[in-house]
Design a protein around this motif. Structure first.
Motif, mmCIF file in Angstrom:
data_model
loop_
_atom_site.group_PDB
_atom_site.id
_atom_site.type_symbol
_atom_site.label_atom_id
_atom_site.label_comp_id
_atom_site.label_asym_id
_atom_site.label_seq_id
_atom_site.Cartn_x
_atom_site.Cartn_y
_atom_site.Cartn_z
ATOM 1 N N PRO A 152 38.553 -4.691 23.749
ATOM 2 C CA PRO A 152 39.175 -3.912 24.827
ATOM 3 C C PRO A 152 40.677 -4.170 24.881
ATOM 4 N N LYS A 153 41.393 -3.255 25.540
ATOM 5 C CA LYS A 153 42.827 -3.441 25.713
ATOM 6 C C LYS A 153 43.096 -4.749 26.447
ATOM 7 N N GLU A 154 44.275 -5.290 26.193
ATOM 8 C CA GLU A 154 44.642 -6.568 26.805
ATOM 9 C C GLU A 154 44.527 -6.473 28.328
ATOM 10 N N GLY A 155 43.870 -7.469 28.909
ATOM 11 C CA GLY A 155 43.660 -7.474 30.359
ATOM 12 C C GLY A 155 42.350 -6.860 30.779
ATOM 13 N N ASN A 156 41.639 -6.183 29.843
ATOM 14 C CA ASN A 156 40.338 -5.591 30.141
ATOM 15 C C ASN A 156 39.218 -6.470 29.599
ATOM 16 N N ASN A 157 38.069 -6.428 30.225
ATOM 17 C CA ASN A 157 36.917 -7.212 29.802
ATOM 18 C C ASN A 157 35.801 -6.304 29.318
ATOM 19 N N TYR A 158 34.814 -6.927 28.672
ATOM 20 C CA TYR A 158 33.599 -6.187 28.330
ATOM 21 C C TYR A 158 32.866 -5.804 29.617
ATOM 22 N N PRO A 159 32.145 -4.693 29.611
ATOM 23 C CA PRO A 159 31.373 -4.308 30.803
ATOM 24 C C PRO A 159 30.014 -4.996 30.845
#
Length: 570
Positions: A152-159
């Protein structure tokens, strides 16, 4: 003086405004460009008590794992120091407007000749998860492949629950003979090619094969942690069942699309497919086999009936290598019920907007066939024939003087025709006792033309010609929704009621059930030429393929980019 200062201030403000605007227009302020060098070369490798040269990338088998983030750009310089032509396909990457970087030989580019080079350039947009890259020239894919992981983009986590560790788990297939020699011999005789000698996990056959136990792949895991295993089926000609002794797997993604999580004890992956699973190490600290064997759905057809293993090893400092790992229960090689139950558990993670209304209703028969032997030759297929395969009775023939995309872009006539049939030329009982008069396809290079923005619904209907089989069908340049799957002949009057129009899975490779059908839907929003083919490479060798030609839309952002200057010549 005052006026001069005012003009300078205005210029400074304009400059700052333009810089700020350019930053806003970037796909992501944290997007990166990743540069890689791929040297394709012969490398001596020892497997199954023998050493021989295989074709590798950078001397590695499997090849390098590439890790990027959603929104990043890849620039991969490929230099061919091998004795064979080569191309690289970035399996599952949408390649928006960059069809020149897709890679299938003589479809989007001519091959990189020995001594040649080509740089693949593309941006990954809106995709996250596990994909892979592989050669798309003859049977080089047997050893030229590697993982392509999109974070994921930096700052985003897996759902889903954040894993403590991640591992690519690449399932492969191994021949003691040079795979190019194997396919060339089969092509000359028209017979089926020799089956493989082993399956592999991350390049190693595992404990059940001769001379292999010292190099068995081991995954070190900590007790009571969550592990993300990224399974990739890179095998050339076999679908595979996979299980882990003592552990369940929670599927969270497939083909770089998040899924509604479900728990299972067994996976089934067709060649080309990827499946991400979470495994919690909540068992007694010990050693556990990860094992894979073939799902062979075609009756009476020879297949590699061996089992590859790796070891999930609890990293507790308390284990000895002398501890024999526990072995999982694997389905029988012909367990279609388990394969079907697994595929029917896939749903998108949340409700989706299904493309509609449909503008192009297509019906493609996919299956095998036989061609007569050339006069004066002896052929190795059934009753002296040659094996073949087709879609809608057209057995796909690759051009040799131009790639299809180059011919389309340059307006070169005679390379292909745009009259691929939208339905079979003759309707018949596709999964019944098919008349021998329908067993012989027509070799040709045909494409089906789509307008930009067309909504395509495609029924993929398996046939029982020669033998029925589960066909993993891969579409380049697109993801598609799998609306439904079933057995027998597709019946539009009754089977449309089975369509999932709420949360169907999004995939790039669909398994068309043995003696059955699958229905997919996608929007033709990516201009170029895009191959649709069976990912059992023996079948694409025999012609089980076709290509979509998607026209440009309106304006630059809906048009194919210009070809790169270093595009390999033919």
């Amino acid at each position: 003086m005052e006026a001069h200062m005012s003009t300078s201030s205005q210029r400074s403000l304009l400059f700052c405004f333009l810089i700020a605007l350019s930053l806003l227009l970037l796909p992501s302020s944290n997007a990166e460009v990743h540069y890689h060098d791929f040297i394709v070369q012969a490398t001596p490798v020892n497997k199954l008590c023998k050493t021989h040269n295989i074709i590798t990338v950078n001397g590695q088998f499997p090849g390098p794992t590439i890790e990027i983030r959603n929104g990043d750009t890849l620039v991969v310089s490929v230099v061919n120091r091998a004795q064979y032509n080569v191309t690289i396909h970035w399996h599952g990457i949408r390649q928006m407007r960059t069809a020149w970087a897709d890679g299938p030989e003589f479809v989007t580019q001519c091959p990189i000749r020995p001594g040649g080079h080509y740089t693949y350039r593309f941006t990954v947009q809106g995709q996250e998860g596990t994909l892979w890259w592989h050669a798309h020239s003859s049977w080089l894919r047997a050893t030229v492949y590697g993982a392509l992981i999109i974070h994921p983009k930096e700052g985003n986590n897996y759902p889903f629950a954040q894993p403590n560790r991640e591992f690519p788990v690449i399932l492969g297939e191994w021949w003691n003979q040079d795979p190019i020699t194997v396919v060339r011999q089969a092509t000359q005789t028209g017979a089926a090619p020799n089956i493989s000698d082993a399956f592999t996990i991350n390049g190693e056959p595992g404990d059940l094969y001769n001379c292999s136990s010292q190099s068995t792949t081991t995954f070190p895991v900590k007790p009571n942690q969550i592990n993300l295993l990224r399974f990739i089926n890179a095998a050339l000609n076999d679908e595979l069942f996979v299980s882990i002794a003592g552990h369940s797997m929670t599927v969270v993604s497939a083909d770089a699309s998040y899924t509604k999580p479900f728990t299972t004890s067994v996976l089934m992956l067709g060649p080309g497919q990827t499946t991400d699973v979470l495994v919690t190490t909540n068992q007694p600290s010990s050693r556990y086999y990860i094992a894979a064997r073939a799902y062979a759905s075609a009756q009476g057809v020879a297949f590699d009936n061996t089992t590859t293993t790796a070891i999930l090893e609890y990293d507790c400092g308390c284990l000895s290598n002398s501890i024999k790992p526990a072995f999982p229960t694997l389905p029988a090689f012909n367990d279609t019920a388990t394969a079907t139950a697994f595929s029917r558990q896939f749903f998108s993670a949340s409700p989706v907007k299904i493309p509609s209304p449909v503008t192009d209703n297509l019906f493609f028969t996919v299956g095998l066939g036989l061609l007569p032997c050339q006069p004066g030759r002896t052929c190795g297929g059934p009753n002296g024939t040659r094996f073949s395969a087709s879609i809608n009775n057209v057995s796909f023939v690759l051009p040799q003087s131009f790639s299809i995309l180059q011919a389309h872009h340059l307006g070169v006539a005679g390379v292909f025709s745009a009259d691929f049939p939208p339905s079979p030329p003759i309707q018949f009982d596709y999964t019944g006792n098919v008349s021998r008069a329908l067993w012989q396809p027509v070799p040709a290079t045909k494409v089906y033309r789509l307008k930009y923005g067309a909504v395509v619904e495609l029924v993929l209907q398996g046939t029982s010609i020669v033998t029925a089989e589960n066909h993993p069908i891969h579409l380049h340049g697109y993801d598609f929704y799998i609306l439904a799957e079933g057995f027998g002949n597709f019946n539009r009057a009754t089977d449309t009621a089975k369509f999932n129009l709420v949360n169907p899975p999004l995939r790039n490779t669909v398994g068309v059930p043995v003696n059955g059908w699958a229905v997919i839907r996608f929007v033709a929003d990516n201009p170029g030429v895009w191959l649709l083919h069976c990912h059992l490479d023996v079948h694409i060798t025999w012609g089980l393929a076709m290509a979509f030609l998607v026209d440009n839309g309106v304006g630059e952002l809906e048009a194919l980019e210009a070809p790169p200057e270093d595009l390999p010549p033919c």
